[in-house]
Design a protein around this motif. Structure first.
Motif, PDB file in Angstrom:
ATOM      1  N   TRP A  41       0.838  -1.196   0.000  1.00 52.28           N
ATOM      2  CA  TRP A  41       0.000   0.000   0.000  1.00 52.28           C
ATOM      3  C   TRP A  41       0.872   1.244   0.000  1.00 52.28           C
ATOM      4  O   TRP A  41       1.764   1.403   0.834  1.00 52.28           O
ATOM      5  N   ASP A  45      -2.907   4.836  -1.873  1.00 49.73           N
ATOM      6  CA  ASP A  45      -3.829   3.759  -1.503  1.00 49.73           C
ATOM      7  C   ASP A  45      -4.440   4.017  -0.129  1.00 49.73           C
ATOM      8  O   ASP A  45      -5.619   3.726   0.100  1.00 49.73           O
ATOM      9  N   ASP A  83      -9.548  -4.795   0.665  1.00 49.79           N
ATOM     10  CA  ASP A  83      -9.005  -5.346  -0.587  1.00 49.79           C
ATOM     11  C   ASP A  83      -9.788  -4.842  -1.795  1.00 49.79           C
ATOM     12  O   ASP A  83      -9.200  -4.506  -2.830  1.00 49.79           O
ATOM     13  N   GLN A  87      -8.193  -2.558  -4.845  1.00 47.29           N
ATOM     14  CA  GLN A  87      -8.285  -2.911  -6.263  1.00 47.29           C
ATOM     15  C   GLN A  87      -9.003  -1.818  -7.068  1.00 47.29           C
ATOM     16  O   GLN A  87      -8.597  -1.490  -8.187  1.00 47.29           O
ATOM     17  N   ARG A  88     -10.045  -1.245  -6.501  1.00 47.89           N
ATOM     18  CA  ARG A  88     -10.842  -0.241  -7.211  1.00 47.89           C
ATOM     19  C   ARG A  88     -10.050   1.030  -7.491  1.00 47.89           C
ATOM     20  O   ARG A  88     -10.173   1.628  -8.549  1.00 47.89           O
ATOM     21  N   HIS A  90      -6.519   1.495  -7.013  1.00 44.55           N
ATOM     22  CA  HIS A  90      -5.075   1.326  -7.130  1.00 44.55           C
ATOM     23  C   HIS A  90      -4.478   2.108  -8.305  1.00 44.55           C
ATOM     24  O   HIS A  90      -3.396   2.681  -8.186  1.00 44.55           O
ATOM     25  N   GLU A  91      -5.164   2.130  -9.412  1.00 44.32           N
ATOM     26  CA  GLU A  91      -4.636   2.805 -10.606  1.00 44.32           C
ATOM     27  C   GLU A  91      -5.163   4.226 -10.776  1.00 44.32           C
ATOM     28  O   GLU A  91      -4.811   4.906 -11.741  1.00 44.32           O
TER      29      GLU A  91
END
Length: 157
Positions: A41, A45, A83, A87-88, A90-91
C-alpha cells in the motif's frame, strides 16, 4: 454572548484538525511512496482507503437522517472491503484521489450537520453492521485517520 459549543461543533473541529494534520504530513510526498511494505500500500492507496470508509460512514449518517439504515452491500469483513477498495482505486491518479478525499470529507461534515439536534444522540447502523452513536462513528473516522497518519510519519525519510 457567544453561542454554546455543540457536540456537532466539537466533531467538526476534530475532523478539521485531523485533516489538517494529515495534509501537513503528506504535503509534497509522492503518492506512490510505499507506506505498508507487506501489502504494497502506497500513500495514495491509504488516501483512497480513508476516503472509501468515510464515504460509507457519510452514507450511513444520511440514511439515519432519512429514518433508514445503511450497510455496505455484501459486507463480509473489513479486510475484504479493504481489498476491494485497494483494487478499485489502485490505478486512480493521485490528484483525483485527493480531490475525492476532500469532497467525501465535506460530504461527511454536511451529513452530520443535517441531523437535527434532537436526533443527534440516537443509535446509527454503521456501514460495517454494528450500532454506534453518531459521536462514536465520527470519532472512529478521526481515529482511523490518526492511525494511518502515525504509520505515514514513520515512513518519512
Amino acid at each position: 454572548m457567544a453561542a454554546a459549543i455543540t457536540p456537532k461543533d466539537d466533531l467538526r473541529r476534530m475532523l478539521d484538525d485531523s485533516r489538517e494534520k494529515m495534509r501537513l504530513a503528506i504535503s509534497g510526498m509522492d503518492g506512490n511512496k510505499v507506506i505498508y511494505v507487506e501489502s504494497g500500500w502506497r500513500l495514495k492507496d491509504i488516501i483512497a482507503h480513508l476516503m472509501a470508509w468515510e464515504l460509507e460512514v457519510a452514507t450511513s449518517i444520511r440514511a439515519y437522517n432519512d429514518g433508514k439504515a445503511y450497510t455496505i452491500p455484501d459486507f463480509s469483513s473489513d479486510d475484504d472491503y479493504n481489498d476491494l477498495i485497494f483494487q478499485r482505486y489502485h490505478e486512480a491518479p493521485y490528484a483525483q484521489t485527493q480531490a475525492d478525499w476532500d469532497a467525501v470529507r465535506a460530504g461527511l461534515i454536511s451529513a452530520m450537520w443535517a441531523i437535527p439536534a434532537a436526533r443527534f444522540d440516537g443509535q446509527i447502523m454503521c456501514p460495517w453492521e454494528l450500532y454506534s452513536d453518531i459521536d462514536g462513528i465520527v470519532r472512529d473516522m478521526v481515529n482511523h485517520e490518526a492511525e494511518h497518519l502515525k504509520d505515514i510519519l514513520n515512513k518519512v525519510d
